[in-house]
Write a protein that holds these residues in place. Structure first.
Motif, PDB file in Angstrom:
ATOM      1  N   ALA A 149       0.846  -1.218   0.000  1.00 15.12           N
ATOM      2  CA  ALA A 149       0.000   0.000   0.000  1.00 15.12           C
ATOM      3  C   ALA A 149       0.864   1.244   0.000  1.00 15.12           C
ATOM      4  O   ALA A 149       1.839   1.345   0.695  1.00 15.12           O
ATOM      5  CB  ALA A 149      -0.914   0.004   1.204  1.00 15.12           C
ATOM      6  N   VAL A 150       0.443   2.251  -0.836  1.00 17.83           N
ATOM      7  CA  VAL A 150       1.075   3.569  -0.844  1.00 17.83           C
ATOM      8  C   VAL A 150       0.086   4.546  -0.238  1.00 17.83           C
ATOM      9  O   VAL A 150      -1.059   4.629  -0.687  1.00 17.83           O
ATOM     10  CB  VAL A 150       1.437   4.022  -2.271  1.00 17.83           C
ATOM     11  CG1 VAL A 150       2.000   5.444  -2.251  1.00 17.83           C
ATOM     12  CG2 VAL A 150       2.435   3.071  -2.891  1.00 17.83           C
ATOM     13  N   THR A 176       1.604  -6.516   5.126  1.00 18.11           N
ATOM     14  CA  THR A 176       1.608  -5.590   4.003  1.00 18.11           C
ATOM     15  C   THR A 176       2.830  -4.684   4.054  1.00 18.11           C
ATOM     16  O   THR A 176       3.228  -4.226   5.124  1.00 18.11           O
ATOM     17  CB  THR A 176       0.330  -4.711   4.034  1.00 18.11           C
ATOM     18  OG1 THR A 176      -0.818  -5.554   3.972  1.00 18.11           O
ATOM     19  CG2 THR A 176       0.296  -3.723   2.884  1.00 18.11           C
ATOM     20  N   GLN A 177       3.428  -4.416   2.916  1.00 21.20           N
ATOM     21  CA  GLN A 177       4.467  -3.382   2.844  1.00 21.20           C
ATOM     22  C   GLN A 177       3.781  -2.047   2.661  1.00 21.20           C
ATOM     23  O   GLN A 177       2.908  -1.901   1.812  1.00 21.20           O
ATOM     24  CB  GLN A 177       5.431  -3.634   1.686  1.00 21.20           C
ATOM     25  CG  GLN A 177       6.580  -2.615   1.643  1.00 21.20           C
ATOM     26  CD  GLN A 177       7.517  -2.840   0.477  1.00 21.20           C
ATOM     27  OE1 GLN A 177       7.186  -2.527  -0.664  1.00 21.20           O
ATOM     28  NE2 GLN A 177       8.683  -3.380   0.754  1.00 21.20           N
ATOM     29  N   ASP A 245       4.703  -1.262  -8.144  1.00 15.92           N
ATOM     30  CA  ASP A 245       3.945  -2.521  -8.085  1.00 15.92           C
ATOM     31  C   ASP A 245       2.960  -2.556  -6.920  1.00 15.92           C
ATOM     32  O   ASP A 245       2.541  -3.639  -6.481  1.00 15.92           O
ATOM     33  CB  ASP A 245       4.898  -3.718  -8.015  1.00 15.92           C
ATOM     34  CG  ASP A 245       5.843  -3.634  -6.820  1.00 15.92           C
ATOM     35  OD1 ASP A 245       5.841  -2.597  -6.117  1.00 15.92           O
ATOM     36  OD2 ASP A 245       6.592  -4.609  -6.586  1.00 15.92           O
ATOM     37  N   ALA A 246       2.567  -1.401  -6.403  1.00 15.73           N
ATOM     38  CA  ALA A 246       1.592  -1.351  -5.311  1.00 15.73           C
ATOM     39  C   ALA A 246       0.217  -1.776  -5.806  1.00 15.73           C
ATOM     40  O   ALA A 246      -0.114  -1.615  -6.980  1.00 15.73           O
ATOM     41  CB  ALA A 246       1.527   0.056  -4.724  1.00 15.73           C
ATOM     42  N   ASP A 247      -0.591  -2.335  -4.901  1.00 11.66           N
ATOM     43  CA  ASP A 247      -1.941  -2.715  -5.295  1.00 11.66           C
ATOM     44  C   ASP A 247      -3.010  -1.943  -4.527  1.00 11.66           C
ATOM     45  O   ASP A 247      -4.190  -2.246  -4.631  1.00 11.66           O
ATOM     46  CB  ASP A 247      -2.175  -4.226  -5.154  1.00 11.66           C
ATOM     47  CG  ASP A 247      -1.660  -4.793  -3.849  1.00 11.66           C
ATOM     48  OD1 ASP A 247      -1.460  -4.014  -2.900  1.00 11.66           O
ATOM     49  OD2 ASP A 247      -1.460  -6.017  -3.779  1.00 11.66           O
ATOM     50  N   LEU A 248      -2.599  -0.929  -3.766  1.00 10.47           N
ATOM     51  CA  LEU A 248      -3.554  -0.031  -3.118  1.00 10.47           C
ATOM     52  C   LEU A 248      -2.904   1.338  -2.953  1.00 10.47           C
ATOM     53  O   LEU A 248      -1.797   1.450  -2.424  1.00 10.47           O
ATOM     54  CB  LEU A 248      -3.985  -0.566  -1.748  1.00 10.47           C
ATOM     55  CG  LEU A 248      -4.917   0.342  -0.934  1.00 10.47           C
ATOM     56  CD1 LEU A 248      -6.261   0.524  -1.645  1.00 10.47           C
ATOM     57  CD2 LEU A 248      -5.141  -0.218   0.469  1.00 10.47           C
ATOM     58  N   VAL A 249      -3.595   2.381  -3.416  1.00 10.80           N
ATOM     59  CA  VAL A 249      -3.139   3.766  -3.254  1.00 10.80           C
ATOM     60  C   VAL A 249      -4.158   4.496  -2.397  1.00 10.80           C
ATOM     61  O   VAL A 249      -5.359   4.462  -2.689  1.00 10.80           O
ATOM     62  CB  VAL A 249      -2.995   4.489  -4.614  1.00 10.80           C
ATOM     63  CG1 VAL A 249      -2.715   5.976  -4.406  1.00 10.80           C
ATOM     64  CG2 VAL A 249      -1.887   3.851  -5.445  1.00 10.80           C
ATOM     65  N   LYS A 267      -4.365   2.148 -11.861  1.00 11.13           N
ATOM     66  CA  LYS A 267      -4.256   0.771 -12.338  1.00 11.13           C
ATOM     67  C   LYS A 267      -4.519  -0.230 -11.222  1.00 11.13           C
ATOM     68  O   LYS A 267      -4.614  -1.430 -11.470  1.00 11.13           O
ATOM     69  CB  LYS A 267      -2.858   0.538 -12.913  1.00 11.13           C
ATOM     70  CG  LYS A 267      -2.509   1.422 -14.108  1.00 11.13           C
ATOM     71  CD  LYS A 267      -1.073   1.215 -14.534  1.00 11.13           C
ATOM     72  CE  LYS A 267      -0.673   2.151 -15.664  1.00 11.13           C
ATOM     73  NZ  LYS A 267       0.753   2.012 -16.043  1.00 11.13           N
ATOM     74  N   CYS A 268      -4.602   0.259  -9.978  1.00  9.45           N
ATOM     75  CA  CYS A 268      -4.836  -0.601  -8.826  1.00  9.45           C
ATOM     76  C   CYS A 268      -5.996  -0.024  -8.010  1.00  9.45           C
ATOM     77  O   CYS A 268      -6.547   1.028  -8.332  1.00  9.45           O
ATOM     78  CB  CYS A 268      -3.574  -0.686  -7.965  1.00  9.45           C
ATOM     79  SG  CYS A 268      -3.076   0.899  -7.261  1.00  9.45           S
TER      80      CYS A 268
END
Length: 301
Positions: A149-150, A176-177, A245-249, A267-268
């Motif tokens: 997550a970012v 989670t990172q 390559d994050a999957d949550l912003v 994209k995520c």
């Protein structure tokens, strides 16, 4: 002062960016508007900034860490007022139409442990997540099963320390990172990159943990931004690399998640969360002052 970072586009924006991304949520002006005459919306915002000068000046005058703070505060107040008055006369006078705290940190740090303990005491996972989101402001429950997550953070003090960091700690506990993206330079009371590094260092124990949770997967990034809003076509190369390559912003706060980027597509999966604190924004959204926005968009695989 501007950021010295070399800026690139945020890699998770839908492409082509030119036709899919507009930073500003509120249309301050339309193509048919006279570029040399301020619109009513622009005048309302300029007046809001003008009315805030005295409070900013007072706060700057009291900063004992800055030599000649009163004189510099006076110079800022005069120059800022001149620029705003110039915008009211001619929106293009400065290159184009306008577009879109240490004491408080110490208090918030002293409360961090108790806030975390209260959250950890909630055994029901759903209720614990709801309480954490309410800690950011109030809300809903969404899927927290992301691998990375970012989070674009907002204010210094209680906002980051008692809202975002307990939430980030819960993500870390789930494996989670987490990348926390903070401003490069000061803007109003937004937390900055150097300040956030210092806060995290004070909250970690001698084992590098946040209240018993391994924080090795917690990364701090310099967003390259120096405004309370953010244009995601211009972020630091460091953030672009970490976010690729994050999957949550998550965009937190009125400036980054409502006034800008409310309709941004990624994209995520994404979450925009913030409180409406300006009447003009509330009117545009058809809501009320101090309403809360919680907008979760899931990308269909």
């Amino acid at each position: 002062m501007e950021s010295s970072c070399e800026m690139v586009a945020f890699p998770l924006l839908i492409t082509p960016i030119e036709s899919n991304y507009r930073a500003c949520t509120i249309p301050y002006r339309f193509p048919s508007d006279n570029p040399r005459k301020p619109t009513p919306t622009e005048i309302a915002w300029i007046d809001l900034f003008l009315n805030s000068i005295s409070s900013f000046k007072k706060r700057a005058e009291s900063d004992a860490t800055v030599p000649d703070a009163p004189a510099k505060a006076e110079k800022f107040a005069q120059r800022y007022a001149e620029i705003l008055e110039d915008f009211k006369k001619d929106p293009e006078s400065h290159g184009g139409p306008p577009d879109c705290i240490d004491e408080e940190n110490a208090k918030a740090i002293s409360l961090f442990g108790e806030v975390v303990r209260l959250n950890d005491a909630i055994e029901d996972e759903g209720k614990r997540l709801e309480n954490l989101v309410r800690g950011i402001f109030a809300g809903n429950i969404f899927d927290l099963g992301s691998a990375q997550a970012v989070i674009f953070v907002d204010n210094s003090g209680a906002d980051i320390i008692l809202g975002i960091l307990p939430f980030a700690r819960e993500l870390l506990r789930r494996g989670t990172q987490v990348v926390l993206a903070a401003n490069d330079l000061p803007s109003i009371n937004d937390v900055t990159y150097p300040e956030l590094i210092e806060i995290i260092a004070k909250l970690k124990d001698e084992r590098g943990q946040l209240m018993g949770v391994d924080a090795s997967n917690l990364l701090i990034a310099n967003s390259g931004n120096d405004l309370p809003v953010i244009d995601l076509t211009r972020v630091s190369q460091e953030l672009a690399f970490l976010a690729s390559d994050a999957d949550l912003v998550i965009l937190e706060g009125m400036g980054r998640g409502i006034e800008t980027n409310l309709y941004a597509q990624f994209k995520c999966d994404s979450l925009k969360i913030g409180m409406v604190k300006h009447p003009e924004v509330a009117q545009f959204l058809g809501g009320r002052l101090y309403d809360c926005v919680f907008k979760y968009n899931e990308v269909q695989s």
